[in-house]
Scaffold this motif. Sequence first.
Motif, mmCIF file in Angstrom:
data_model
loop_
_atom_site.group_PDB
_atom_site.id
_atom_site.type_symbol
_atom_site.label_atom_id
_atom_site.label_comp_id
_atom_site.label_asym_id
_atom_site.label_seq_id
_atom_site.Cartn_x
_atom_site.Cartn_y
_atom_site.Cartn_z
ATOM 1 N N ASP A 45 0.816 -1.220 0.000
ATOM 2 C CA ASP A 45 0.000 0.000 0.000
ATOM 3 C C ASP A 45 0.848 1.267 0.000
ATOM 4 O O ASP A 45 0.376 2.333 -0.409
ATOM 5 N N MET A 46 2.102 1.170 0.454
ATOM 6 C CA MET A 46 3.017 2.305 0.423
ATOM 7 C C MET A 46 3.126 2.880 -0.984
ATOM 8 O O MET A 46 3.228 4.090 -1.181
ATOM 9 N N LEU A 47 3.091 2.000 -1.996
ATOM 10 C CA LEU A 47 3.208 2.440 -3.388
ATOM 11 C C LEU A 47 2.091 3.413 -3.740
ATOM 12 O O LEU A 47 2.339 4.473 -4.327
ATOM 13 N N TRP A 48 0.842 3.079 -3.370
ATOM 14 C CA TRP A 48 -0.297 3.911 -3.745
ATOM 15 C C TRP A 48 -0.315 5.225 -2.970
ATOM 16 O O TRP A 48 -0.678 6.268 -3.529
ATOM 17 N N VAL A 49 0.101 5.182 -1.708
ATOM 18 C CA VAL A 49 0.182 6.409 -0.910
ATOM 19 C C VAL A 49 1.223 7.348 -1.520
ATOM 20 O O VAL A 49 0.987 8.551 -1.673
ATOM 21 N N ALA A 50 2.381 6.796 -1.889
ATOM 22 C CA ALA A 50 3.449 7.612 -2.462
ATOM 23 C C ALA A 50 3.068 8.143 -3.840
ATOM 24 O O ALA A 50 3.358 9.295 -4.185
ATOM 25 N N LEU A 51 2.400 7.310 -4.631
ATOM 26 C CA LEU A 51 2.057 7.692 -5.998
ATOM 27 C C LEU A 51 0.959 8.750 -6.055
ATOM 28 O O LEU A 51 0.862 9.503 -7.039
ATOM 29 N N ALA A 52 0.156 8.850 -4.995
ATOM 30 C CA ALA A 52 -0.987 9.771 -4.996
ATOM 31 C C ALA A 52 -0.565 11.220 -5.221
ATOM 32 O O ALA A 52 -1.239 11.965 -5.951
ATOM 33 N N GLY A 53 0.533 11.655 -4.598
ATOM 34 C CA GLY A 53 0.984 13.046 -4.735
ATOM 35 C C GLY A 53 1.365 13.400 -6.162
ATOM 36 O O GLY A 53 0.806 14.340 -6.749
ATOM 37 N N PRO A 54 2.316 12.661 -6.776
ATOM 38 C CA PRO A 54 2.666 12.956 -8.163
ATOM 39 C C PRO A 54 1.490 12.822 -9.125
ATOM 40 O O PRO A 54 1.362 13.603 -10.070
#
Length: 212
Positions: free
Chosen positions: A92-101
């Motif tokens: 889930d870290m991937l989706w949290v990180a990707l949300a900003g960009p």
Amino acid sequence: MELTAIQKIAAYALPILFAITVHEAAHGYVAKYFGDLTAERMGRITLNPFKHIDPLGTILLPALSVLLGGVLFGWAKPVPVNFANLRRPKKDMLWVALAGPASNFVMAIGWGLILARIALFPANAQEFMAQMSLAGIQINLVLMVLNLLPLPPLDGGRIAVSLLPMKAAIAFSSVERYGMLILIALLFTGILGMILTPALRFFQHWLAVLLM
């Protein structure tokens, strides 16, 4: 007629505030969706820019970048995320990180749509709105590309940690303590601009194609 320095800063101010506010709120919202309520409890899932502003990174450095030229550089107060609270922390870290960009790319499209319809604005406002739209496109694409660099604690670093095997991810995440120093060194040596420029041109091209 060229805009004055004050007008130029004014044209950049709103896009910068939107870019950093929505970027950070997106991280918090997606973290909440996947089970971490830290940002919500701290009042950081909000579009109120004052909750996200860092005086140095959000105001002073971007203003100097606009006036002096070069790579637009800055940051906001990061939204707190406790990855251990996510339902599947590493994935889930991937989706949290990707949300900003991802939010920055959507905003770049929005500013591009405004620019494409600049004739709908009053004649005396078109030049200023065109400058603001161009600033919105530039700022959001720069923030997106910059944050996607695979360097912890940037979003790209979090994405890399999420995708790497556990042993490699732990080793790679240890770079985080030096991440900002590395980033600043890349900025002042000019290497950061050399890295970002090709990626920015790529996304600018496809954004122009998308809006044709």
